[in-house]
Design a protein around this motif. Structure first.
Motif, mmCIF file in Angstrom:
data_model
loop_
_atom_site.group_PDB
_atom_site.id
_atom_site.type_symbol
_atom_site.label_atom_id
_atom_site.label_comp_id
_atom_site.label_asym_id
_atom_site.label_seq_id
_atom_site.Cartn_x
_atom_site.Cartn_y
_atom_site.Cartn_z
ATOM 1 N N LYS A 62 -19.464 39.086 37.776
ATOM 2 C CA LYS A 62 -19.065 40.380 37.221
ATOM 3 C C LYS A 62 -19.972 40.832 36.084
ATOM 4 O O LYS A 62 -19.856 41.951 35.598
ATOM 5 N N GLY A 63 -20.857 39.922 35.620
ATOM 6 C CA GLY A 63 -21.743 40.269 34.513
ATOM 7 C C GLY A 63 -21.016 40.332 33.182
ATOM 8 O O GLY A 63 -21.396 41.107 32.302
ATOM 9 N N ARG A 64 -19.984 39.501 33.014
ATOM 10 C CA ARG A 64 -19.154 39.519 31.807
ATOM 11 C C ARG A 64 -19.558 38.399 30.839
ATOM 12 O O ARG A 64 -19.844 37.274 31.268
ATOM 13 N N LEU A 65 -19.520 38.683 29.546
ATOM 14 C CA LEU A 65 -19.954 37.724 28.530
ATOM 15 C C LEU A 65 -19.120 36.447 28.495
ATOM 16 O O LEU A 65 -19.621 35.390 28.107
ATOM 17 N N SER A 128 -28.708 44.202 35.172
ATOM 18 C CA SER A 128 -29.447 43.264 36.029
ATOM 19 C C SER A 128 -30.794 43.863 36.418
ATOM 20 O O SER A 128 -31.010 45.073 36.319
ATOM 21 N N ARG A 129 -31.686 43.001 36.877
ATOM 22 C CA ARG A 129 -33.000 43.446 37.337
ATOM 23 C C ARG A 129 -33.478 42.534 38.465
ATOM 24 O O ARG A 129 -32.834 41.528 38.769
ATOM 25 N N GLY A 233 -21.814 37.512 44.335
ATOM 26 C CA GLY A 233 -22.566 37.766 43.105
ATOM 27 C C GLY A 233 -23.844 38.542 43.345
ATOM 28 O O GLY A 233 -24.179 39.459 42.600
ATOM 29 N N TYR A 234 -24.568 38.178 44.415
ATOM 30 C CA TYR A 234 -25.801 38.905 44.730
ATOM 31 C C TYR A 234 -25.494 40.361 45.071
ATOM 32 O O TYR A 234 -26.175 41.282 44.602
ATOM 33 N N LYS A 239 -25.499 46.032 42.921
ATOM 34 C CA LYS A 239 -24.799 47.253 42.546
ATOM 35 C C LYS A 239 -24.973 47.539 41.063
ATOM 36 O O LYS A 239 -25.170 48.698 40.659
ATOM 37 N N LEU A 240 -24.925 46.484 40.232
ATOM 38 C CA LEU A 240 -25.121 46.670 38.792
ATOM 39 C C LEU A 240 -26.496 47.275 38.509
ATOM 40 O O LEU A 240 -26.646 48.141 37.650
ATOM 41 N N GLN A 241 -27.498 46.810 39.244
ATOM 42 C CA GLN A 241 -28.856 47.318 39.054
ATOM 43 C C GLN A 241 -28.930 48.796 39.407
ATOM 44 O O GLN A 241 -29.696 49.554 38.807
ATOM 45 N N ASP A 242 -28.113 49.230 40.353
ATOM 46 C CA ASP A 242 -28.130 50.630 40.778
ATOM 47 C C ASP A 242 -27.400 51.562 39.818
ATOM 48 O O ASP A 242 -27.733 52.723 39.711
#
Length: 249
Positions: A62-65, A128-129, A233-234, A239-242
Motif C-alpha cells: 500500500k506504500g504506507r509508512l 513509486s518509480r 504489490g507490483y 498504479k501509484l506511479q500513475d
C-alpha cells in the motif's frame, strides 16, 4: 497516529488477505494443540513473526509508512526462528533488514503523497518509480555477486543445512530491500521469486527432518501470503506511479 490511520482506504482484497493469515495461524495453532504439540516460546514467536510479517508486506504494498514498524518486529522474530532452525543466512539477512527499516523510513518520508482512496489527507502513500535498462543490468549483476559470495561463505564457514538455497534467498532479498528503500516498483518481481524460494526452503527443511513442525508450517503459510501480496504489490505500485504527484520528479 499513522499506525492507526494506515489501515484506512483498504480494499476488500487487502482485508481478506489479512484475515486469511490470521485465520490460518489460528488453525495451525489449534491443529498442533489437538495433536499434543507442546507450545513454547519459539511457537509464540513464530506466530508473531508471521502476523507482523503479513502486516509489513501489506503496508508495503500500500506504500504506507507503518510497514517499517511491522518490519522491525518481523525481522527480530523471524531472525530468532531462523536461528533456532539453523538457517544462518536468513539470520544475517534479518539483521540487515532491521537496519534497512530505519533507512527506508527516512527515505520514504521525503517522498509521500495523500492516498487517493480516502478523503483523509493524513493517510499517505509513497511515490513509486521504475527501473531503467541500466538499472536492471546493475540489479542483476549485484544479485549474482551477493548470491555467489553468500553461498560460498555459508557452505564453507557455517553449519547451514541448505547453504546455496539459503544464499539465493539472501542475495535476492538484499537487492529487493534496497529497491524497496529506493521506491522502485520492480522490487516486487524479486519478492515474487524470493517468496517461492522461501516456501521451498522451509518445506524442504521439514522434509529433511522428516517432521511437520509448527514453526515450519507457520513460515510456509506466511510466505504463501507474501507471494500473493507480492503479485498485488507490483500491480498497486504501478498504479501509484500513475497517480502520484508529478511535481516531485
Amino acid at each position: 497516529m499513522f499506525l492507526v490511520k494506515d489501515f484506512k482506504g483498504f480494499t476488500t482484497y487487502e482485508k481478506v488477505l489479512f484475515a486469511f493469515i490470521l485465520i490460518a495461524q489460528i488453525f495451525i495453532l489449534v491443529y498442533f494443540w489437538n495433536n499434543g504439540e507442546a507450545f513454547n516460546t519459539l511457537s509464540v514467536i513464530s506466530a508473531i513473526s508471521s502476523i507482523s510479517g503479513v502486516a509489513c508486506v501489506i503496508m508495503s504494498a500500500k506504500g504506507r509508512l507503518s510497514t517499517f514498524f511491522y518490519g522491525v518486529i518481523q525481522a527480530a522474530t523471524y531472525g530468532y526462528v531462523s536461528y533456532k532452525s539453523f538457517l544462518f543466512g536468513e539470520v544475517s539477512l534479518q539483521v540487515v533488514f532491521g537496519i534497512f527499516q530505519f533507512i527506508g523510513l527516512y527515505a520514504w518520508l521525503k517522498n509521500m503523497h495523500s492516498d487517493h482512496h480516502t478523503d483523509d489527507p493524513d493517510v499517505q502513500e509513497v511515490d513509486s518509480r521504475g527501473l531503467s535498462i541500466r538499472g536492471w543490468l546493475i540489479t542483476i549483476a549485484v544479485t549474482a555477486l551477493v548470491y555467489v559470495g553468500t553461498g560460498y561463505y555459508l557452505d564453507n564457514f557455517t553449519e547451514a543445512k541448505q547453504p546455496f538455497v539459503d544464499a539465493l534467498s539472501v542475495g535476492l532479498s538484499l537487492v529487493a530491500q534496497t529497491l524497496m528503500t529506493l521506491r522502485y516498483k520492480e522490487q516486487w518481481i524479486l519478492w515474487i521469486v524470493i517468496n517461492m524460494v522461501s516456501i521451498f526452503l522451509w518445506a524442504r527443511l521439514m522434509l529433511q527432518n522428516d517432521k511437520l513442525t509448527f514453526e515450519g508450517l507457520s513460515a510456509v503459510t506466511m510466505w504463501v501470503a507474501f507471494l500473493i501480496n507480492s503479485v498485488y504489490g507490483y500491480y498497486y505500485w504501478k498504479k501509484l506511479q500513475d497517480v502520484q504527484v508529478t511535481e516531485k520528479y
